[in-house]
Design a protein around this motif. Structure first.
Motif, PDB file in Angstrom:
ATOM      1  N   ASP A   1     -11.435  -0.432   0.622  1.00 41.84           N
ATOM      2  CA  ASP A   1     -12.026  -1.532  -0.129  1.00 41.84           C
ATOM      3  C   ASP A   1     -12.041  -1.259  -1.633  1.00 41.84           C
ATOM      4  N   ARG A   2     -12.435  -0.052  -2.025  1.00 44.05           N
ATOM      5  CA  ARG A   2     -12.626   0.248  -3.448  1.00 44.05           C
ATOM      6  C   ARG A   2     -11.547   1.137  -4.041  1.00 44.05           C
ATOM      7  N   ARG A   3     -10.842   1.896  -3.195  1.00 40.40           N
ATOM      8  CA  ARG A   3      -9.824   2.808  -3.724  1.00 40.40           C
ATOM      9  C   ARG A   3      -8.525   2.701  -2.942  1.00 40.40           C
ATOM     10  N   PRO A   4      -7.972   1.489  -2.809  1.00 36.09           N
ATOM     11  CA  PRO A   4      -6.736   1.336  -2.035  1.00 36.09           C
ATOM     12  C   PRO A   4      -5.562   2.071  -2.654  1.00 36.09           C
ATOM     13  N   GLY A   5      -5.488   2.060  -3.999  1.00 36.58           N
ATOM     14  CA  GLY A   5      -4.380   2.746  -4.651  1.00 36.58           C
ATOM     15  C   GLY A   5      -4.384   4.235  -4.362  1.00 36.58           C
ATOM     16  N   SER A   6      -5.571   4.834  -4.320  1.00 36.82           N
ATOM     17  CA  SER A   6      -5.670   6.270  -4.038  1.00 36.82           C
ATOM     18  C   SER A   6      -5.207   6.590  -2.620  1.00 36.82           C
ATOM     19  N   VAL A   7      -5.590   5.735  -1.654  1.00 39.59           N
ATOM     20  CA  VAL A   7      -5.170   5.959  -0.268  1.00 39.59           C
ATOM     21  C   VAL A   7      -3.657   5.927  -0.170  1.00 39.59           C
ATOM     22  N   ILE A   8      -3.050   4.953  -0.835  1.00 45.05           N
ATOM     23  CA  ILE A   8      -1.600   4.796  -0.736  1.00 45.05           C
ATOM     24  C   ILE A   8      -0.871   5.912  -1.479  1.00 45.05           C
ATOM     25  N   MET A   9      -1.333   6.229  -2.669  1.00 48.41           N
ATOM     26  CA  MET A   9      -0.628   7.219  -3.473  1.00 48.41           C
ATOM     27  C   MET A   9      -0.841   8.655  -2.999  1.00 48.41           C
ATOM     28  N   VAL A  10      -1.909   8.905  -2.261  1.00 48.57           N
ATOM     29  CA  VAL A  10      -2.118  10.239  -1.686  1.00 48.57           C
ATOM     30  C   VAL A  10      -1.576  10.294  -0.260  1.00 48.57           C
TER      31      VAL A  10
ATOM     32  N   PRO B   1      14.906   8.521  15.334  1.00 52.29           N
ATOM     33  CA  PRO B   1      13.858   7.570  14.940  1.00 52.29           C
ATOM     34  C   PRO B   1      12.855   8.152  13.957  1.00 52.29           C
ATOM     35  N   LEU B   2      12.603   9.450  14.015  1.00 47.78           N
ATOM     36  CA  LEU B   2      11.650  10.067  13.090  1.00 47.78           C
ATOM     37  C   LEU B   2      12.208  10.074  11.670  1.00 47.78           C
ATOM     38  N   TRP B   3      13.503  10.338  11.549  1.00 51.01           N
ATOM     39  CA  TRP B   3      14.141  10.274  10.236  1.00 51.01           C
ATOM     40  C   TRP B   3      14.126   8.835   9.710  1.00 51.01           C
ATOM     41  N   ALA B   4      14.379   7.875  10.592  1.00 52.18           N
ATOM     42  CA  ALA B   4      14.356   6.468  10.174  1.00 52.18           C
ATOM     43  C   ALA B   4      12.970   6.076   9.665  1.00 52.18           C
ATOM     44  N   SER B   5      11.928   6.566  10.322  1.00 57.62           N
ATOM     45  CA  SER B   5      10.565   6.271   9.874  1.00 57.62           C
ATOM     46  C   SER B   5      10.321   6.811   8.469  1.00 57.62           C
ATOM     47  N   GLY B   6      10.852   7.986   8.201  1.00 57.22           N
ATOM     48  CA  GLY B   6      10.712   8.560   6.869  1.00 57.22           C
ATOM     49  C   GLY B   6      11.373   7.700   5.805  1.00 57.22           C
ATOM     50  N   VAL B   7      12.536   7.162   6.116  1.00 58.98           N
ATOM     51  CA  VAL B   7      13.236   6.292   5.157  1.00 58.98           C
ATOM     52  C   VAL B   7      12.412   5.035   4.879  1.00 58.98           C
ATOM     53  N   LEU B   8      11.831   4.451   5.916  1.00 60.10           N
ATOM     54  CA  LEU B   8      11.025   3.240   5.736  1.00 60.10           C
ATOM     55  C   LEU B   8       9.801   3.509   4.870  1.00 60.10           C
ATOM     56  N   VAL B   9       9.155   4.653   5.069  1.00 58.94           N
ATOM     57  CA  VAL B   9       7.999   5.002   4.244  1.00 58.94           C
ATOM     58  C   VAL B   9       8.427   5.225   2.801  1.00 58.94           C
TER      59      VAL B   9
ATOM     60  N   ALA C   1       5.484   0.450  -3.865  1.00 57.37           N
ATOM     61  CA  ALA C   1       4.094   0.638  -4.285  1.00 57.37           C
ATOM     62  C   ALA C   1       4.007   1.137  -5.721  1.00 57.37           C
ATOM     63  N   VAL C   2       4.934   1.998  -6.105  1.00 58.13           N
ATOM     64  CA  VAL C   2       4.950   2.494  -7.477  1.00 58.13           C
ATOM     65  C   VAL C   2       5.338   1.374  -8.443  1.00 58.13           C
TER      66      VAL C   2
ATOM     67  N   PHE D   1       4.954  -1.773  -8.090  1.00 62.38           N
ATOM     68  CA  PHE D   1       3.952  -2.854  -8.157  1.00 62.38           C
ATOM     69  C   PHE D   1       2.544  -2.300  -7.944  1.00 62.38           C
ATOM     70  N   ARG D   2       2.273  -1.150  -8.534  1.00 64.35           N
ATOM     71  CA  ARG D   2       1.009  -0.464  -8.271  1.00 64.35           C
ATOM     72  C   ARG D   2      -0.207  -1.258  -8.747  1.00 64.35           C
ATOM     73  N   ARG D   3      -0.060  -2.108  -9.751  1.00 68.29           N
ATOM     74  CA  ARG D   3      -1.204  -2.887 -10.220  1.00 68.29           C
ATOM     75  C   ARG D   3      -1.679  -3.875  -9.155  1.00 68.29           C
ATOM     76  N   VAL D   4      -0.750  -4.411  -8.404  1.00 66.09           N
ATOM     77  CA  VAL D   4      -1.120  -5.329  -7.329  1.00 66.09           C
ATOM     78  C   VAL D   4      -1.859  -4.588  -6.230  1.00 66.09           C
ATOM     79  N   ILE D   5      -1.374  -3.404  -5.878  1.00 61.20           N
ATOM     80  CA  ILE D   5      -1.981  -2.634  -4.789  1.00 61.20           C
ATOM     81  C   ILE D   5      -3.368  -2.141  -5.168  1.00 61.20           C
ATOM     82  N   SER D   6      -3.541  -1.746  -6.428  1.00 62.51           N
ATOM     83  CA  SER D   6      -4.790  -1.122  -6.835  1.00 62.51           C
ATOM     84  C   SER D   6      -5.875  -2.111  -7.222  1.00 62.51           C
ATOM     85  N   ALA D   7      -5.518  -3.382  -7.416  1.00 61.97           N
ATOM     86  CA  ALA D   7      -6.509  -4.362  -7.855  1.00 61.97           C
ATOM     87  C   ALA D   7      -7.630  -4.479  -6.839  1.00 61.97           C
ATOM     88  N   THR D   8      -8.877  -4.436  -7.319  1.00 60.56           N
ATOM     89  CA  THR D   8     -10.045  -4.550  -6.444  1.00 60.56           C
ATOM     90  C   THR D   8     -10.570  -5.970  -6.495  1.00 60.56           C
ATOM     91  N   PRO D   9     -10.678  -6.650  -5.334  1.00 58.88           N
ATOM     92  CA  PRO D   9     -11.129  -8.025  -5.325  1.00 58.88           C
ATOM     93  C   PRO D   9     -12.622  -8.127  -5.598  1.00 58.88           C
TER      94      PRO D   9
END
Length: 404
Positions: A267-276, A363-371, A378-379, A381-389
């Motif tokens: 809710d308050r730190r979405p950017g931190s969750v994603i970037m870490v 499939p595990l390698w494919a998952s890594g590519v998708l992430v 995310a990098v 468009f990080r302002r969109v991800i980090s914005a707190t409503p």
């Protein structure tokens, strides 16, 4: 919390078990019906495709339907689809039953999410939804490994019979515990509910589309790796079939931990969750592919990947709901549809790697590519991800919450 919420959670548990249990049953289904394992993986994609189409359609149609009747109808349709699947000897028929079950699942969730919010005071909607959606988390911990164990012991068809049986107490509970009153019509009840057209117009907003895309990609990575864990366990790691439910249970335990983390921080730190969490998740999939031959490493990394996948996915679900706050009756269906686009695409992408040099670890390698794609976006468009409503938008989005 009102007791009817727990009755709804039983149905969500059954549906969640059905959605995820195929990860432990694919080799047996493929052998029984005479199709490759990669083709059998399309059963997961078919379920996700049904959820994608069914979620927004059912959410729109059920705005005016009696809640109890709708919930009961969807549960019975879900049970019937599993009964047909349990007796068929045709892979195409089984594929169709997965689509039907998925549409019923999507319809149930569309109504159940609204019902859960209506059963409690306005300031307790989040807790009510947590009770409802705990059915999915419990399914990954107990229902899915249980289904895999039952499939190993009595055959994959027994798991389908068990899911159908779980729907019966859920149906009885709906009849006994859900109030028989009609949901309010769109915008006609004076409650400030937007018209359906206005809610659908929210899909033209770039910010909403972006977070839906990110959620879809994370779920594609999760389902791509999760769907084909069984071949990794029995093939790459060389473990007996009984280890498959153990591995699935570990992934489920990780999912519970991940949802808990997301609930506290997103809710308050979405950017931190994603970037870490994002880079750790990215590193984890190749690590799992490289170390899957070591059983101890496999067990640890499966739990870690379950935690990271659901923490990241749960955070992105919250972002979808925040961005769709002006679509209070459709926001949950947008999140469900977006995440199930990923669930449909992930196994298809993963299956294409099974014949590569990587073998079961493909499939595990494919998952890594998708992430990796998720993190790149995310990098950028990080302002969109980090914005707190604003707090008001959080309250409005609550009725449509969904785990993914």
């Amino acid at each position: 919390m009102p007791f009817p919420l727990y009755l709804l959670a039983v149905a969500v548990f059954a549906m969640g078990t059905s959605e995820f249990m195929l990860a432990g049953l694919l080799p047996a289904i493929a052998a029984d019906l005479g199709v490759p394992v990669g083709t059998a993986g399309l059963l997961t994609s078919a379920f996700a495709a049904g959820m994608v189409a069914g979620a927004p359609l059912a959410a729109a149609l059920t705005r005016r339907w009696p809640r109890r009747s709708s919930l009961l109808g969807f549960v019975l349709a879900f049970a019937a689809a599993h009964l047909v699947g349990a007796v068929t000897g045709s892979f195409p028929v089984l594929l169709v039953t997965r689509v039907v079950a998925a549409v019923a699942n999507a319809g149930f969730l569309a109504v159940a999410l609204t019902t859960a919010a209506a059963l409690v005071a306005a300031d307790r909607k989040g807790r009510a939804l947590a009770v409802l959606l705990s059915g999915t988390t419990v399914a990954t911990i107990a229902g899915v490994p249980g289904g895999a164990a039952l499939g190993t012991l009595l055959g994959w068809r027994a798991a389908f019979w068990a899911v159908a049986a779980l729907c019966l107490p859920a149906a009885a509970g709906i009849l006994a515990g859900i109030p028989a009153r009609r949901a309010a019509a769109d915008g006609a009840d004076g409650a400030g509910r937007p018209a359906l057209r206005a809610e659908l117009a929210q899909l033209a907003r770039p910010r909403l589309v972006l977070v839906m895309l990110l959620g879809a990609l994370v779920n594609a990575a999760t389902f791509g790796g999760f769907t084909f864990l069984a071949p990794v366990v029995t093939g790459t790691a060389g473990l007996a079939e009984w280890w498959v439910p153990v591995v699935l249970m570990l992934f489920g335990g990780g999912s519970l931990a991940g949802v808990t983390v997301a609930g506290r921080l997103s809710d308050r730190r979405p950017g931190s969750v994603i970037m870490v969490g994002g880079p750790l998740l990215l590193a984890g999939w190749p690590a799992l592919a490289l170390l899957a031959g070591l059983p101890a490493a496999l067990l640890v990394l499966v739990f870690v990947q379950g935690t990271l996948s659901f923490a990241l996915g749960g955070t992105l679900i919250a972002r979808v709901l925040y961005e769709a706050a002006d679509a209070p009756t459709m926001a949950g269906s947008y999140a469900t549809a977006a995440l199930n686009v990923g669930a449909a695409a992930g196994p298809v992408v993963a299956a294409a790697t099974l014949d590569s040099a990587a073998g079961p670890a493909g499939p595990l390698w494919a998952s890594g590519v998708l992430v990796a794609i998720v993190l790149l976006l995310a990098v950028l468009f990080r302002r969109v991800i980090s914005a707190t409503p604003a707090p008001a938008r959080v309250i409005r989005s609550a009725p449509g919450a969904h785990p993914g």
